[in-house]
Design an enzyme around this catalytic site. Structure first.
Site, short mmCIF file in Angstrom:
data_model
loop_
_atom_site.label_atom_id
_atom_site.label_comp_id
_atom_site.label_asym_id
_atom_site.label_seq_id
_atom_site.Cartn_x
_atom_site.Cartn_y
_atom_site.Cartn_z
N SER A 1 15.36 -1.36 -4.68
CA SER A 1 15.35 -2.78 -5.03
C SER A 1 15.49 -3.65 -3.77
O SER A 1 14.62 -3.62 -2.92
CB SER A 1 16.45 -3.05 -6.05
N ASP B 1 9.37 -1.49 -15.24
CA ASP B 1 10.35 -2.27 -14.49
C ASP B 1 10.05 -3.76 -14.65
O ASP B 1 8.99 -4.23 -14.25
CB ASP B 1 10.27 -1.87 -13.01
N HIS C 1 13.57 0.18 -13.87
CA HIS C 1 14.02 -0.16 -12.53
C HIS C 1 14.93 0.91 -11.91
O HIS C 1 14.99 1.05 -10.69
CB HIS C 1 14.76 -1.50 -12.57
#
Length: 436
Positions: free
Chosen positions: A251, A365, A396
């Site tokens: 991320s 995601d 995610h």
């Protein structure tokens, strides 16, 4: 919406616990003026009643109203006393961390995914007897962070991978609910002969101290400095091949991985799990739109929260150099944070790099979505040093699921999928992904 229920009352002898319980009750009752009255003078300037209201209502707008406090404890951190209250919200558990100074005034307030009563499940691909672990320290300029190195048994030297977290005050396992994706990755890689270093994030270990520098904090202090130092620690670890140290970011950690690689020329390569390509402020707004529209309608309270996010987004877009150093927190950072990040294009920097890169993306995601995947592929098209793979069923956290992904999905016990682990291992060892 869940109606107000009683806050759990701690024992009489724990005065700070009592005070923290009353503070959270005031938040729950939306009595922001009263809640703010227990702050230090500095905190009152940083987080007045209006900012406190905005912070609390953005949180509850995302994860639902607070139902009850299910756990409370008092710990010491960097010389401060911290009361951690784990709240059961409508959609997930969240820790409310209330920091006290020596005068028993509130000097810091932080929120992070909470504890869970569901135990961590060891993935089937992990063989715990195939590696050992030892504690290490990652320390940049007086910000010491505890970490763990997972070392395969057998004859080295082994390639090494350092894990870099996403946004928020993450621990070394990147724990969320009953899930620990970074532990999955560390143990999965070590089972197959790859050493891994993971560490607690600076914003978790030294959250109280961050109040002092919040207005001047950038992604450098939040992520980059510690990631580079962690890679150096791993590089110097006995049994690790100093010439084969990789960085794996998830991320936000993946988004700034190209920037880290620019500054840490000794890295062998970077692995990016769910890296962002779009503007971060735009993405935060898109995430709120997605969550509030999941059930096909936006309730009045949700629309109010969405309007507040839009207003903050508008302020961020209008920032100029003259705003640098301002203390107001806009969405997830100060003006200095946003102005600094505006100068950075992850895809542009990645395109300029010559070291090996691996890009992995989950098709379900909603935080880093298929628009990001498309932009990354366009930017890196034709580069022979890049390998990329999209997994249609993954969210995610790189867990499988079906249908549109919702935040509640992160509260269900899962592990990082074995085929993701296998792809990372194959790429580190051979530069190639497992054939599909």
């Amino acid at each position: 919406m869940v109606l107000m229920t009683a806050i759990m009352c701690p024992s009489a002898e724990a005065s700070l616990k009592d005070d923290a319980g009353r503070f959270v009750q005031r938040l729950k009752l939306k009595n922001y003026e009263k809640a703010n009255s227990t702050f230090t003078a500095k905190m009152k300037k940083l987080m007045g009643p209006a900012v406190l209201k905005d912070t609390w209502e953005k949180l509850t707008g995302s994860i639902g109203e607070l139902d009850s406090i299910i756990n409370i404890k008092e710990v010491e951190s960097s010389g401060f006393q911290v009361v951690v209250l784990t709240g059961k919200f409508e959609k997930m558990t969240f820790d409310i961390k209330v920091v006290y100074d020596k005068e028993k005034k509130i000097s810091g307030l932080y929120f992070s995914p909470g504890i869970t009563t569901v135990p961590y499940k060891i993935p089937a691909y992990v063989k715990q007897n195939s590696f050992t672990e030892k504690e290490v320290a990652v320390d940049v300029g007086g910000w010491p962070l505890p970490g763990t190195v997972t070392i395969p048994k057998g004859k080295g030297p082994f390639p090494g991978v350092v894990l870099v977290h996403g946004s928020g005050p993450n621990d070394r396992d990147e724990s969320i609910g009953p899930n620990k994706p970074f532990r999955d990755i560390a143990w999965g890689l070590a089972t197959q002969g790859i050493a891994v270093l993971r560490y607690d994030k600076r914003t978790k270990v030294h959250g109280a101290k961050f109040v002092e520098i919040m207005a001047d904090t950038t992604v450098k202090e939040i992520v980059v400095e510690d990631a580079i130092e962690a890679a150096r620690v791993l590089q110097k670890t006995k049994a690790v091949d100093a010439k084969r140290v990789y960085l794996l970011g998830h991320s936000l950690g993946a988004t700034v991985a190209p920037k880290i690689a620019q500054e840490a020329s000794f890295l062998k390569g970077i692995i990016m799990l769910a890296p962002l390509a779009r503007d971060l402020a735009d993405t935060v707004l898109d995430q709120h739109n997605y969550i509030f529209n999941l059930d096909g309608k936006i309730e009045e309270a949700e629309q109010k929260k969405l309007d507040e996010v839009k207003a903050a987004h508008k302020k961020i877009k209008a920032l100029t150099a003259a705003n640098k150093g301002e203390k107001e927190v806009l969405l997830i950072g100060s003006a200095t944070f946003w102005l600094d990040l505006r100068q950075y294009s992850p895809t542009k920097v990645a395109k300029s790099l010559k070291l090996p890169m691996l890009l992995l993306h989950g098709g379900r995601d909603y935080q880093v979505n298929d628009d990001d995947w498309r932009l990354w592929n366009e930017a890196l098209k034709g580069k022979k040093n890049v390998r990329a793979r999209r997994y249609s069923k993954l969210n995610h956290l790189f867990f499988e699921g079906t249908g549109p992904c919702a935040p509640q999905e992160y509260e269900t016990q899962r592990n990082t999928e074995d085929y993701v682990i296998k792809d990372i291992i194959s790429w580190v060892k051979s530069g190639q992904l497992v054939p599909q």
